[in-house]
Design an enzyme around this catalytic site. Structure first.
Site, short mmCIF file in Angstrom:
data_model
loop_
_atom_site.label_atom_id
_atom_site.label_comp_id
_atom_site.label_asym_id
_atom_site.label_seq_id
_atom_site.Cartn_x
_atom_site.Cartn_y
_atom_site.Cartn_z
N HIS A 275 -1.83 -10.47 -9.50
CA HIS A 275 -2.32 -9.50 -10.49
C HIS A 275 -1.80 -9.77 -11.89
CE1 HIS A 275 -2.96 -6.51 -6.93
NE2 HIS A 275 -3.88 -7.43 -6.98
N TYR B 141 0.78 0.27 -21.17
CA TYR B 141 1.45 -1.01 -20.89
C TYR B 141 2.72 -1.19 -21.72
CZ TYR B 141 -2.08 -2.28 -17.63
OH TYR B 141 -2.85 -2.27 -16.49
N VAL C 20 3.60 -7.19 -11.24
CA VAL C 20 3.44 -7.86 -12.54
C VAL C 20 4.75 -7.84 -13.32
CG1 VAL C 20 0.97 -7.32 -12.65
CG2 VAL C 20 2.61 -5.68 -13.58
N ASP C 21 5.86 -7.48 -12.61
CA ASP C 21 7.13 -7.25 -13.31
C ASP C 21 8.00 -8.49 -13.46
OD1 ASP C 21 8.13 -5.44 -10.31
OD2 ASP C 21 8.35 -7.59 -10.75
N CYS D 35 -3.90 -11.02 -32.34
CA CYS D 35 -3.59 -12.44 -32.21
C CYS D 35 -3.23 -13.03 -33.57
CB CYS D 35 -4.82 -13.14 -31.62
SG CYS D 35 -4.70 -14.93 -31.52
C1 BV8 Z 1 -11.76 -6.78 -7.55
C2 BV8 Z 1 -2.27 -5.02 -12.26
C3 BV8 Z 1 -13.94 -7.65 -7.71
C4 BV8 Z 1 -2.46 -4.02 -13.34
C5 BV8 Z 1 -3.28 -4.07 -10.25
C6 BV8 Z 1 -14.04 1.17 -6.09
C7 BV8 Z 1 -14.25 0.96 -7.43
C8 BV8 Z 1 -13.76 -0.16 -8.08
C9 BV8 Z 1 -13.07 -1.12 -7.40
C10 BV8 Z 1 -12.87 -0.90 -6.06
C11 BV8 Z 1 -13.35 0.21 -5.39
N1 BV8 Z 1 -12.97 0.12 -4.09
C12 BV8 Z 1 -12.27 -1.01 -3.91
C13 BV8 Z 1 -12.22 -1.65 -5.09
C14 BV8 Z 1 -11.57 -2.88 -5.36
C15 BV8 Z 1 -10.28 -2.57 -6.11
C16 BV8 Z 1 -9.37 -1.77 -5.20
O1 BV8 Z 1 -8.84 -2.31 -4.25
N2 BV8 Z 1 -9.20 -0.46 -5.52
C17 BV8 Z 1 -8.33 0.37 -4.69
C18 BV8 Z 1 -7.65 1.43 -5.57
C19 BV8 Z 1 -9.18 1.01 -3.60
N3 BV8 Z 1 -9.73 -3.86 -6.40
C20 BV8 Z 1 -10.03 -4.45 -7.57
O2 BV8 Z 1 -10.68 -3.92 -8.46
C21 BV8 Z 1 -9.53 -5.88 -7.69
N4 BV8 Z 1 -10.59 -6.71 -8.19
O3 BV8 Z 1 -12.01 -6.23 -6.50
O4 BV8 Z 1 -12.65 -7.52 -8.27
C22 BV8 Z 1 -14.63 -8.66 -8.52
C23 BV8 Z 1 -14.86 -9.92 -7.98
C24 BV8 Z 1 -15.55 -10.84 -8.72
C25 BV8 Z 1 -15.98 -10.52 -10.03
C26 BV8 Z 1 -15.70 -9.26 -10.57
C27 BV8 Z 1 -15.02 -8.32 -9.83
C28 BV8 Z 1 -8.39 -5.96 -8.67
C29 BV8 Z 1 -7.19 -5.22 -8.12
C30 BV8 Z 1 -5.98 -5.49 -9.04
C31 BV8 Z 1 -5.68 -4.25 -9.85
N5 BV8 Z 1 -4.45 -4.47 -10.62
N6 BV8 Z 1 -2.18 -4.33 -10.96
C32 BV8 Z 1 -1.24 -3.18 -13.53
O5 BV8 Z 1 -0.21 -3.41 -12.85
O6 BV8 Z 1 -1.30 -2.30 -14.41
S1 BV8 Z 1 -3.15 -3.27 -8.79
C33 BV8 Z 1 -1.71 -2.39 -8.68
O7 BV8 Z 1 -1.73 -1.80 -7.37
C34 BV8 Z 1 -0.42 -3.15 -8.73
O8 BV8 Z 1 -0.56 -4.54 -8.78
C35 BV8 Z 1 0.22 -2.75 -7.40
O9 BV8 Z 1 1.10 -3.67 -6.92
C36 BV8 Z 1 -0.99 -2.68 -6.59
C37 BV8 Z 1 -0.95 -2.19 -5.21
O10 BV8 Z 1 -0.16 -1.07 -5.16
P1 BV8 Z 1 1.23 -1.21 -4.37
O11 BV8 Z 1 1.96 -2.37 -4.90
O12 BV8 Z 1 0.96 -1.19 -2.92
O13 BV8 Z 1 1.99 0.07 -4.86
P2 BV8 Z 1 1.86 1.55 -4.26
O14 BV8 Z 1 2.53 2.46 -5.22
O15 BV8 Z 1 0.45 1.79 -3.85
O16 BV8 Z 1 2.72 1.48 -2.92
C38 BV8 Z 1 4.11 1.29 -2.99
C39 BV8 Z 1 4.58 1.16 -1.55
O17 BV8 Z 1 5.97 0.88 -1.57
C40 BV8 Z 1 4.39 2.42 -0.74
O18 BV8 Z 1 3.89 2.08 0.54
C41 BV8 Z 1 5.81 2.99 -0.62
O19 BV8 Z 1 6.02 3.65 0.62
C42 BV8 Z 1 6.63 1.74 -0.67
N7 BV8 Z 1 7.98 1.90 -1.19
C43 BV8 Z 1 8.40 2.68 -2.20
N8 BV8 Z 1 9.74 2.51 -2.39
C44 BV8 Z 1 10.14 1.58 -1.48
C45 BV8 Z 1 9.03 1.18 -0.71
N9 BV8 Z 1 9.11 0.27 0.28
C46 BV8 Z 1 10.32 -0.26 0.54
N10 BV8 Z 1 11.44 0.07 -0.16
C47 BV8 Z 1 11.39 0.98 -1.16
N11 BV8 Z 1 12.51 1.30 -1.83
ZN ZN Z 2 -6.81 -15.27 -30.64
#
Ligand code: BV8
Ligand code: ZN
Length: 256
Positions: free
Chosen positions: A130, A76, A114-115, A158
């Site tokens: 997020h 981070y 988150v940016d 902290c």
């Molecule tokens: C939840 C913050 C439940 C942190 C992020 C198996 C095991 C464990 C969990 C899961 C599982 N299966 C499913 C899950 C759920 C999981 C999930 O979805 N996993 C995925 C990987 C399958 N989700 C979670 O865990 C969520 N929480 O489910 O909780 C719960 C409920 C109650 C009580 C307890 C628990 C939490 C998800 C949030 C995770 N945190 N970010 C950090 O940033 O470090 S997610 C992270 O991925 C970012 O936020 C990011 O934005 C996000 C999604 O990715 P994208 O933004 O889409 O980025 P990516 O690189 O993938 O794609 C970029 C795209 O842009 C591409 O399509 C590319 O072609 C395009 N592109 C590139 N350049 C350009 C462009 N387009 C246009 N112009 C350009 N120039």
């Molecule tokens: Zn504290």
């Protein structure tokens, strides 16, 4: 309808997208890391989604933080350092202009990013699903502070209670902030146009908003470099860099 390159059908796709936006009373936008790519911020899956050889899904988790907080803070801190030098790109500014052109309450920007670049570009109604990389949260007293302009130690503590701080972001396996999520669902249900920009649409529950929008009868427009998991749900696909596509779309809306 989808188009890439400068073909005739691309112009038609732009015109269809512009006509959808023009008549929509309410617009919701969902952005992902791709909208910040042209600001120089790497996407999650673009760089193979790796950090020091580990999958982001394995670093951005409470388990990784408990096991090795310094390692997670290195991940981070590297991204926080990046934040201090990046600026919004033309795609961010186009989304700010789009909100500006709409009556109050008729535009909601839902972001997975988150940016903080949407706020820096001038958008006002932003739902950060997020969290935000500039903020830190205390694991002891839960105090939240915006420390975006500071370089933090590899294990920051902290000042109030001495407990270890964590980034104020939502990790995998963590629930999304209830209020932001509820507002995102409400905006998705109420919109007539759902614009999906720069997301691979594989992270849930955020990605689920796209099918919700479609089920609620909204027209879905996708802006991405390439087709994604969301493409099958899109009425219109505009493929190319969002920093070029969005300004062109906003220009078309302005000139009619
Ligand atoms: C939840 C913050 C439940 C942190 C992020 C198996 C095991 C464990 C969990 C899961 C599982 N299966 C499913 C899950 C759920 C999981 C999930 O979805 N996993 C995925 C990987 C399958 N989700 C979670 O865990 C969520 N929480 O489910 O909780 C719960 C409920 C109650 C009580 C307890 C628990 C939490 C998800 C949030 C995770 N945190 N970010 C950090 O940033 O470090 S997610 C992270 O991925 C970012 O936020 C990011 O934005 C996000 C999604 O990715 P994208 O933004 O889409 O980025 P990516 O690189 O993938 O794609 C970029 C795209 O842009 C591409 O399509 C590319 O072609 C395009 N592109 C590139 N350049 C350009 C462009 N387009 C246009 N112009 C350009 N120039
Ligand atoms: Zn504290």
């Amino acid at each position: 309808m989808a188009a890439s390159g400068d073909s005739v059908e691309k112009q038609a796709a732009f015109e269809t997208a512009a006509s959808i936006i023009r008549v929509a009373e309410r617009i919701a936008v969902l952005t992902g890391a791709g909208v910040s790519a042209e600001s120089g911020l790497p996407t999650f899956r673009g760089a193979g989604g790796l950090w020091e050889g580990q999958r982001v899904e394995d670093v951005a988790t409470p388990f990784a933080f408990r096991r090795n907080p310094e390692f997670v803070w290195r991940f981070y801190n590297a991204r926080r350092t990046n934040l201090r030098t990046v600026r919004p790109n033309a795609g961010h500014f186009a989304l700010a202009a789009l909100e500006e052109s709409r009556p109050a309450g008729a535009f909601t920007l839902i972001t997975q990013n988150v940016d903080g670049l949407h706020r820096a570009a001038g958008n006002r109604r932003i739902l950060e699903l997020h969290g935000n990389l500039g903020r830190v949260r205390c694991t002891g007293c839960a105090r939240i502070e915006d420390r975006r302009d500071e370089a933090l130690d590899d294990l920051p503590r902290c000042e109030r209670c001495g407990a270890v701080l964590r980034p104020d972001v939502v990790w995998f396996h963590e629930p999304l902030p209830e209020d932001s999520w509820a507002e995102a669902e409400a905006a998705t249900s109420a919109c007539q146009c759902f614009l999906v920009v720069g997301t691979s649409a594989i992270v849930y529950p955020a990605a689920g908003l796209i099918s919700s929008a479609q089920c609620n009868g909204a027209a879905v427009i996708e802006v991405n470099l390439e087709p994604t998991e969301a493409s099958r749900l899109a009425d219109v696909g505009l493929y190319g860099p969002s920093g070029k596509i969005l300004p062109r779309l906003v220009e078309m809306l302005r000139s009619t």
